[in-house]
Design an enzyme around this catalytic site. Sequence first.
Site, PDB file in Angstrom:
ATOM      1  N   ASN A  10       0.851  -1.335  -0.036  1.00 58.22           N
ATOM      2  CA  ASN A  10       0.072   0.029   0.132  1.00 58.22           C
ATOM      3  C   ASN A  10       0.882   1.199   0.099  1.00 58.22           C
ATOM      4  O   ASN A  10       1.417   1.543   0.903  1.00 58.22           O
ATOM      5  CB  ASN A  10      -0.938   0.019   1.416  1.00 58.22           C
ATOM      6  CG  ASN A  10      -1.607   1.359   1.356  1.00 58.22           C
ATOM      7  OD1 ASN A  10      -1.705   2.020   0.562  1.00 58.22           O
ATOM      8  ND2 ASN A  10      -2.161   1.482   2.475  1.00 58.22           N
ATOM      9  N   TRP A  11       1.051   1.916  -1.086  1.00 57.34           N
ATOM     10  CA  TRP A  11       2.005   2.992  -1.298  1.00 57.34           C
ATOM     11  C   TRP A  11       1.343   4.453  -0.736  1.00 57.34           C
ATOM     12  O   TRP A  11       2.121   5.219  -0.413  1.00 57.34           O
ATOM     13  CB  TRP A  11       2.172   3.287  -2.743  1.00 57.34           C
ATOM     14  CG  TRP A  11       3.069   2.543  -3.285  1.00 57.34           C
ATOM     15  CD1 TRP A  11       3.760   1.192  -2.804  1.00 57.34           C
ATOM     16  CD2 TRP A  11       3.938   2.658  -4.572  1.00 57.34           C
ATOM     17  NE1 TRP A  11       4.686   0.732  -3.577  1.00 57.34           N
ATOM     18  CE2 TRP A  11       4.757   1.433  -4.503  1.00 57.34           C
ATOM     19  CE3 TRP A  11       3.922   3.384  -5.553  1.00 57.34           C
ATOM     20  CZ2 TRP A  11       5.579   1.358  -5.800  1.00 57.34           C
ATOM     21  CZ3 TRP A  11       4.734   3.266  -6.685  1.00 57.34           C
ATOM     22  CH2 TRP A  11       5.495   2.284  -6.971  1.00 57.34           C
ATOM     23  N   LYS A  12       0.121   4.341  -0.261  1.00 55.43           N
ATOM     24  CA  LYS A  12      -0.471   5.320   0.511  1.00 55.43           C
ATOM     25  C   LYS A  12      -0.527   6.659  -0.569  1.00 55.43           C
ATOM     26  O   LYS A  12      -0.421   6.660  -1.921  1.00 55.43           O
ATOM     27  CB  LYS A  12       0.050   5.783   1.692  1.00 55.43           C
ATOM     28  CG  LYS A  12      -0.145   4.539   2.484  1.00 55.43           C
ATOM     29  CD  LYS A  12       0.195   4.858   3.977  1.00 55.43           C
ATOM     30  CE  LYS A  12       0.358   3.447   4.694  1.00 55.43           C
ATOM     31  NZ  LYS A  12       0.107   3.608   6.306  1.00 55.43           N
ATOM     32  N   HIS A  98      -9.143   1.074   5.190  1.00 53.45           N
ATOM     33  CA  HIS A  98      -8.081   1.139   5.760  1.00 53.45           C
ATOM     34  C   HIS A  98      -8.179   2.214   6.654  1.00 53.45           C
ATOM     35  O   HIS A  98      -9.077   3.039   6.628  1.00 53.45           O
ATOM     36  CB  HIS A  98      -6.938   1.756   4.635  1.00 53.45           C
ATOM     37  CG  HIS A  98      -5.498   1.812   5.317  1.00 53.45           C
ATOM     38  ND1 HIS A  98      -5.142   2.844   6.233  1.00 53.45           N
ATOM     39  CD2 HIS A  98      -4.568   1.008   4.866  1.00 53.45           C
ATOM     40  CE1 HIS A  98      -3.914   2.514   6.628  1.00 53.45           C
ATOM     41  NE2 HIS A  98      -3.555   1.347   5.893  1.00 53.45           N
ATOM     42  N   GLU A 100      -6.569   4.546   7.732  1.00 54.98           N
ATOM     43  CA  GLU A 100      -6.425   5.893   7.573  1.00 54.98           C
ATOM     44  C   GLU A 100      -7.852   6.428   6.636  1.00 54.98           C
ATOM     45  O   GLU A 100      -7.983   7.846   6.818  1.00 54.98           O
ATOM     46  CB  GLU A 100      -4.904   6.176   6.643  1.00 54.98           C
ATOM     47  CG  GLU A 100      -3.896   6.005   7.550  1.00 54.98           C
ATOM     48  CD  GLU A 100      -2.647   5.383   6.830  1.00 54.98           C
ATOM     49  OE1 GLU A 100      -2.741   5.353   5.410  1.00 54.98           O
ATOM     50  OE2 GLU A 100      -1.687   4.871   7.575  1.00 54.98           O
ATOM     51  N   GLU A 168      -5.092  -5.206  10.652  1.00 55.73           N
ATOM     52  CA  GLU A 168      -3.925  -4.150  10.968  1.00 55.73           C
ATOM     53  C   GLU A 168      -4.312  -3.375  12.202  1.00 55.73           C
ATOM     54  O   GLU A 168      -5.164  -2.352  12.217  1.00 55.73           O
ATOM     55  CB  GLU A 168      -4.137  -3.022   9.832  1.00 55.73           C
ATOM     56  CG  GLU A 168      -4.027  -3.854   8.197  1.00 55.73           C
ATOM     57  CD  GLU A 168      -3.167  -2.614   7.589  1.00 55.73           C
ATOM     58  OE1 GLU A 168      -2.029  -2.864   6.985  1.00 55.73           O
ATOM     59  OE2 GLU A 168      -4.160  -1.572   7.226  1.00 55.73           O
ATOM     60  N   GLY A 174       2.756   2.012  10.933  1.00 52.44           N
ATOM     61  CA  GLY A 174       3.752   2.950  10.696  1.00 52.44           C
ATOM     62  C   GLY A 174       4.576   3.357  11.868  1.00 52.44           C
ATOM     63  O   GLY A 174       5.147   4.428  12.138  1.00 52.44           O
ATOM     64  N   SER A 214       3.753  -2.384  10.443  1.00 51.53           N
ATOM     65  CA  SER A 214       5.188  -2.476  10.535  1.00 51.53           C
ATOM     66  C   SER A 214       5.788  -3.719  10.160  1.00 51.53           C
ATOM     67  O   SER A 214       6.673  -4.206  10.934  1.00 51.53           O
ATOM     68  CB  SER A 214       5.639  -1.989  12.018  1.00 51.53           C
ATOM     69  OG  SER A 214       4.876  -0.833  12.318  1.00 51.53           O
ATOM     70  N   GLY A 235       3.076  -1.123   4.294  1.00 43.62           N
ATOM     71  CA  GLY A 235       2.779   0.233   3.805  1.00 43.62           C
ATOM     72  C   GLY A 235       4.407   0.583   3.625  1.00 43.62           C
ATOM     73  O   GLY A 235       4.825   0.522   2.713  1.00 43.62           O
ATOM     74  N   GLY A 236       5.034   1.337   4.623  1.00 44.74           N
ATOM     75  CA  GLY A 236       6.298   1.780   4.300  1.00 44.74           C
ATOM     76  C   GLY A 236       7.306   1.039   3.520  1.00 44.74           C
ATOM     77  O   GLY A 236       8.076   1.484   2.776  1.00 44.74           O
TER      78      GLY A 236
HETATM   79  C1  PEP Z   1      -0.636   0.067   6.139  1.00 46.67           C
HETATM   80  O1  PEP Z   1      -0.590   1.251   5.801  1.00 46.67           O
HETATM   81  O2  PEP Z   1      -1.410  -0.678   5.815  1.00 46.67           O
HETATM   82  C2  PEP Z   1       0.582  -0.548   6.756  1.00 46.67           C
HETATM   83  C3  PEP Z   1       0.549  -1.605   7.442  1.00 46.67           C
HETATM   84  O3  PEP Z   1       1.774   0.551   7.021  1.00 46.67           O
HETATM   85  P1  PEP Z   1       3.178   0.168   7.765  1.00 46.67           P
HETATM   86  O4  PEP Z   1       3.674  -1.212   7.026  1.00 46.67           O
HETATM   87  O5  PEP Z   1       4.045   1.324   7.218  1.00 46.67           O
HETATM   88  O6  PEP Z   1       2.930  -0.120   9.105  1.00 46.67           O
END
Ligand code: PEP
Length: 252
Positions: A10-12, A98, A100, A168, A174, A214, A235-236
């Site tokens: 997920n590049w957001k 998600h 967010e 999640e 993050g 994470s 994500g990241g």
């Molecule tokens: C996400 O945004 O779905 C996520 C899991 O982010 P991260 O891996 O950066 O915690």
Amino acid sequence: MTRTPLIAGNWKMNGTPMLVKDMILGLAQKYDALPEKPFEMLICPPFTLIGLASEFAKNTGIVIGGQNCSALSNGAHTGDISALMLKEARAKYVILGHSERRTDHGETNALIKAKAEQALKDGLKVIICVGETEVQKDAGETLKVVSKQVSESLPSDTKADDVVIAYEPVWAIGTGRTPTGAEVEEVHAFIRKQLAEMIGLDEAGGLRILYGGSVKPSNAKELLHIPNVDGALVGGASLKLDDFWGIAQAYL
Ligand code: PEP
């Protein structure tokens, strides 16, 4: 029923045309060279990069998805993107609900369910995100919160082939923090059991439940081999080729 793990990025609101090219060609080179494909690889860039990503992913094993879509099919909804538009840009999946989106845009379980039903109607697979906040975790409400999200956000006709759940924990996204293996195992087993009650044992047994929050190359092996964990929503670490591929290595 066997479940092919899914590693989803997920590049957001990140990414450039250059990153699309480097990431997809780089991943495809590694993934397509595997004699067997023990997992599926998905990249979900922002809307504006989906067409380009699909172009680079053409004739590779890498799959492209969106991060959100409208619950409506078309019409006077300025700024919205329909599931059909994603499909026409050759996306195969869409992430819905998600945390967010739930927080920044006030998305409710009912809205997420409506989006999921529209996306399925238009031929996309959906990844529905659920997870508790830190306050809810500290109050011992994790299972209650997740259970409500699962029962209210999933489309009515949930089938293992086209619905994926991503657990999640909001406090793990993050932050570099993750639940213990036992906590992840408990929540995933709980979701699987709830699914069996909702859609029957067979479908529940085939539906993939991803862990997200994470995930990094250093913890992927441990997290992804927990029972009932069928891949990761990342994500990241999905913005760096070596990190994203390093996570997928958990299955090699
Ligand atoms: C996400 O945004 O779905 C996520 C899991 O982010 P991260 O891996 O950066 O915690």
